[in-house]
Write an enzyme that holds these catalytic residues in place. Sequence first.
Site, PDB file in Angstrom:
ATOM      1  N   ALA A   3      83.345 127.076  -6.467  1.00  0.00           N
ATOM      2  CA  ALA A   3      82.471 127.705  -5.477  1.00  0.00           C
ATOM      3  C   ALA A   3      81.689 126.648  -4.705  1.00  0.00           C
ATOM      4  CB  ALA A   3      81.521 128.679  -6.158  1.00  0.00           C
TER       5      ALA A   3
ATOM      6  N   ARG B 159      74.500 117.780 -13.428  1.00  0.00           N
ATOM      7  CA  ARG B 159      73.756 117.420 -14.639  1.00  0.00           C
ATOM      8  C   ARG B 159      73.747 115.916 -14.858  1.00  0.00           C
ATOM      9  NH1 ARG B 159      76.773 121.683 -18.475  1.00  0.00           N
ATOM     10  NH2 ARG B 159      78.378 121.115 -16.984  1.00  0.00           N
TER      11      ARG B 159
ATOM     12  N   LYS C 219      89.726 128.984 -10.239  1.00  0.00           N
ATOM     13  CA  LYS C 219      89.847 128.744  -8.803  1.00  0.00           C
ATOM     14  C   LYS C 219      90.553 127.430  -8.470  1.00  0.00           C
ATOM     15  CE  LYS C 219      85.937 131.561  -7.284  1.00  0.00           C
ATOM     16  NZ  LYS C 219      84.729 131.624  -6.437  1.00  0.00           N
TER      17      LYS C 219
ATOM     18  N   THR D  76      88.764 134.268  -9.825  1.00  0.00           N
ATOM     19  CA  THR D  76      87.376 133.905 -10.115  1.00  0.00           C
ATOM     20  C   THR D  76      87.326 132.906 -11.265  1.00  0.00           C
ATOM     21  OG1 THR D  76      85.148 134.795 -10.452  1.00  0.00           O
ATOM     22  CG2 THR D  76      86.927 135.848 -11.697  1.00  0.00           C
TER      23      THR D  76
ATOM     24  N   GLY E 217      81.576 122.997  -9.090  1.00  0.00           N
ATOM     25  CA  GLY E 217      82.794 123.760  -9.351  1.00  0.00           C
ATOM     26  C   GLY E 217      83.498 124.225  -8.092  1.00  0.00           C
TER      27      GLY E 217
ATOM     28  N   LEU F 245      74.479 132.035  -5.055  1.00  0.00           N
ATOM     29  CA  LEU F 245      75.758 132.744  -5.050  1.00  0.00           C
ATOM     30  C   LEU F 245      75.800 133.859  -6.093  1.00  0.00           C
ATOM     31  CD1 LEU F 245      76.525 130.354  -3.227  1.00  0.00           C
ATOM     32  CD2 LEU F 245      78.739 130.276  -4.374  1.00  0.00           C
TER      33      LEU F 245
END
Length: 243
Positions: free
Chosen positions: A128, A148, A65, A61, A126, A203
Amino acid sequence: MKTYGLIGYPLSHSFSKGYFAEKFKKEAIADCEYENFPIADIATFPTLFHQQANLQGLNVTIPYKEVVIPFLDDLSDAARAIGAVNCIRLEEGRKIGYNTDVIGFTNSLKPLLKPHHTRALVLGTGGAAKAVMYALQQLQLPYTVVSRTASAAAVAYTSLDKKIIEQNTLIINTTPLGMYPNVDAQPPIPYEFIGPQHLLYDLVYNPPVTRFLQLGEEKGAAIKNGHEMLILQAEAAWEIWNK
């Protein structure tokens, strides 16, 4: 005793340990245990295998990752294409990386899709987010990444307007914004343009209804949190470890 576990940092709010403890109890699996391995520096990752002689498989996690990949011996096709790993299988001393996020996300999203969900916004960039992007590609659903700061691969939050929000009827939050304990945070999108045609998928699963989902629901949007995705990806990891 076969040992499975989770690496990441920090791991104070891990879903996996509780899930697998309950699974082992419910299914009378007596020879397995699942532990959290909070490692503050990915450079210490190889020492874990010397300390845990019975290690059979790992989940991965935040924030490892992507940076765990150089420590692995091989990758599944999906993990290689995504560029992120959340599941590691130990196979005759070799460490093989997989991505079960894409399985969990795809199988939890598909039942919710309607014909008018033709374009998506992916909030975040990222590991995910990469799994989500890969899943959307497999579903042949066009998407725009939001970050951003604007780049060649993403538009900035500040550029989102009424037209963009109305065109993209599926909005997926892959960032940790709104996760416990920072429950008052939310991605900075113009929620006033969301309507009943939208599906908002987060998520994050703790809290069950994040500020992102709450603001969407108030506008009539369908909402979904990441809990089912976590269950599906955990079961997919278990299958990979025991295939």
